[in-house]
Design a protein around this motif. Structure first.
Motif, mmCIF file in Angstrom:
data_model
loop_
_atom_site.group_PDB
_atom_site.id
_atom_site.type_symbol
_atom_site.label_atom_id
_atom_site.label_comp_id
_atom_site.label_asym_id
_atom_site.label_seq_id
_atom_site.Cartn_x
_atom_site.Cartn_y
_atom_site.Cartn_z
ATOM 1 N N ASP A 3 -10.274 -0.658 7.928
ATOM 2 C CA ASP A 3 -10.684 -1.058 9.281
ATOM 3 C C ASP A 3 -9.515 -1.008 10.261
ATOM 4 O OD1 ASP A 3 -13.249 -1.427 8.535
ATOM 5 O OD2 ASP A 3 -13.153 -3.616 8.391
ATOM 6 N N GLY A 4 -8.398 -1.513 9.811
ATOM 7 C CA GLY A 4 -7.211 -1.496 10.678
ATOM 8 C C GLY A 4 -6.794 -0.067 10.991
ATOM 9 N N ARG A 7 -9.152 1.438 13.561
ATOM 10 C CA ARG A 7 -8.831 0.944 14.917
ATOM 11 C C ARG A 7 -7.612 1.656 15.480
ATOM 12 N NH1 ARG A 7 -9.466 -4.116 12.937
ATOM 13 N NH2 ARG A 7 -7.197 -4.373 12.756
ATOM 14 N N CYS A 8 -6.621 1.803 14.633
ATOM 15 C CA CYS A 8 -5.372 2.404 15.079
ATOM 16 C C CYS A 8 -5.584 3.864 15.495
ATOM 17 C CB CYS A 8 -4.336 2.298 13.961
ATOM 18 S SG CYS A 8 -2.686 2.822 14.458
ATOM 19 N N GLU A 25 -1.407 -2.457 13.130
ATOM 20 C CA GLU A 25 -2.866 -2.666 13.163
ATOM 21 C C GLU A 25 -3.406 -3.078 11.794
ATOM 22 O OE1 GLU A 25 -5.243 -2.541 15.551
ATOM 23 O OE2 GLU A 25 -3.980 -1.928 17.235
ATOM 24 N N ILE A 26 -2.812 -2.525 10.756
ATOM 25 C CA ILE A 26 -3.311 -2.839 9.423
ATOM 26 C C ILE A 26 -2.773 -4.186 8.951
ATOM 27 C CG2 ILE A 26 -3.291 -2.075 6.994
ATOM 28 C CD1 ILE A 26 -3.250 0.805 8.006
ATOM 29 N N GLY A 27 -1.582 -4.527 9.430
ATOM 30 C CA GLY A 27 -0.987 -5.799 9.022
ATOM 31 C C GLY A 27 -0.318 -5.730 7.660
#
Lengths: 194, 194
Positions: A3-4, A7-8, A25-27
């Protein structure tokens, strides 16, 4: 993690999704990310495979309407990443081969079975193979995707549905066959010209 | 000059078509080029306008078959420039507005007249407006363009033609209407199903 990454890519584009931005974005750290996916390309392919499997499942379970709806509701920013990725595809026949096979075989098999079922039940035309009908649907879906990815509004979903149905339905007296499912059942003869 | 610019864009892509490369392919100095076209963007828009006018003329004179044929024969490298240019379109609503109006009004008018003529003569369905039929054709053409631009082979032209015709033709006993080849002008009722 996917998901991250999605988004990125949608926010910065494929080229613009740098390692630093992906990490943010992914963390997760690049070490953790690239532990799962050896490269940005693999990461994107995993997302595309996810999309593809979902769209095939939708089609096989709910038909063309649901497929078209999903595509129409996809965020244009995300669709634009596909177009950008297309440059890599175009330049790399090996990658293109992987791309063609990106949907899991069982997903593709189910889509084909859905069309064959429609043919066997007399709803879809059987003078074409299931594969040919699938290819045509693919062209229409890609047209909608391309228009959305470029920031244009494709024609109303209802219109596309109606015309695709008319194209792939089995023969029979057309005069009393409107679109065949709820939602699109405007009686024929209704003038919608403006 | 436009031919040289087209070659240059197709070979190097939109971004890759630098001033130096444009000078070389066109065979004119940047002064001379930018005297006619104030920017690379304007140069590309002129080429796209040329394409658009030609495709509309083809459609208006020879129908969907000819349009699809032209698109199918376009060099993929050139089509890929459109996808690349799409990023600019997407980011710039003003540019997108110019893009929508890129075909000369008289070219678009002729395409619309062609569809209306088909409706009036009973060949094309008249439960949709000419504009709606045109939009659907646009989606299909864009799908073919996108697939080719990404380096894939779209389905055979014959297949696409057959299905689009079935989608947009006027009602009537479908059972004895196969694909209507050659041209769109085969008398209705001719069975060519295989």
């Amino acid at each position: 993690m996917l998901d991250g990454a999605r988004r990125c890519f949608a926010r910065y584009g494929y080229e613009g999704a740098t390692v630093v931005r992906l990490e943010r974005e992914i963390g997760l750290s690049r070490g953790a990310i690239f532990n799962w996916f050896p490269s940005k390309q693999e990461l994107f392919l995993a997302l595309a495979a996810e999309d593809n499997a979902r769209l095939h499942a939708l089609f096989a379970e709910e038909g063309f309407d649901a497929l078209l709806e999903a595509v129409t509701e996809h965020e244009p920013d995300w669709l634009a990443v596909y177009l950008e990725f297309g440059r890599l595809l175009k330049a790399d026949p090996g990658l293109r081969e992987r791309w063609v096979a990106i949907a899991p075989p069982e997903a593709r098999e189910r889509s084909r079975a859905w069309i064959e079922y429609g043919q066997a039940s007399g709803e879809l035309r059987s003078d074409l193979s299931a594969e040919e009908i699938g290819q045509f649907i693919g062209v229409v879906v890609d047209g909608v995707v391309a228009q959305r990815a470029l920031g244009f509004d494709p024609p109303p979903r209802e219109l596309v549905l109606r015309l695709v149905r008319q194209a792939i339905r089995a023969g029979g007296p057309v005069s009393d066959v409107g679109p065949t499912r709820p939602g699109v059942d405007t009686p024929r003869g209704t003038s919608v010209s403006d």
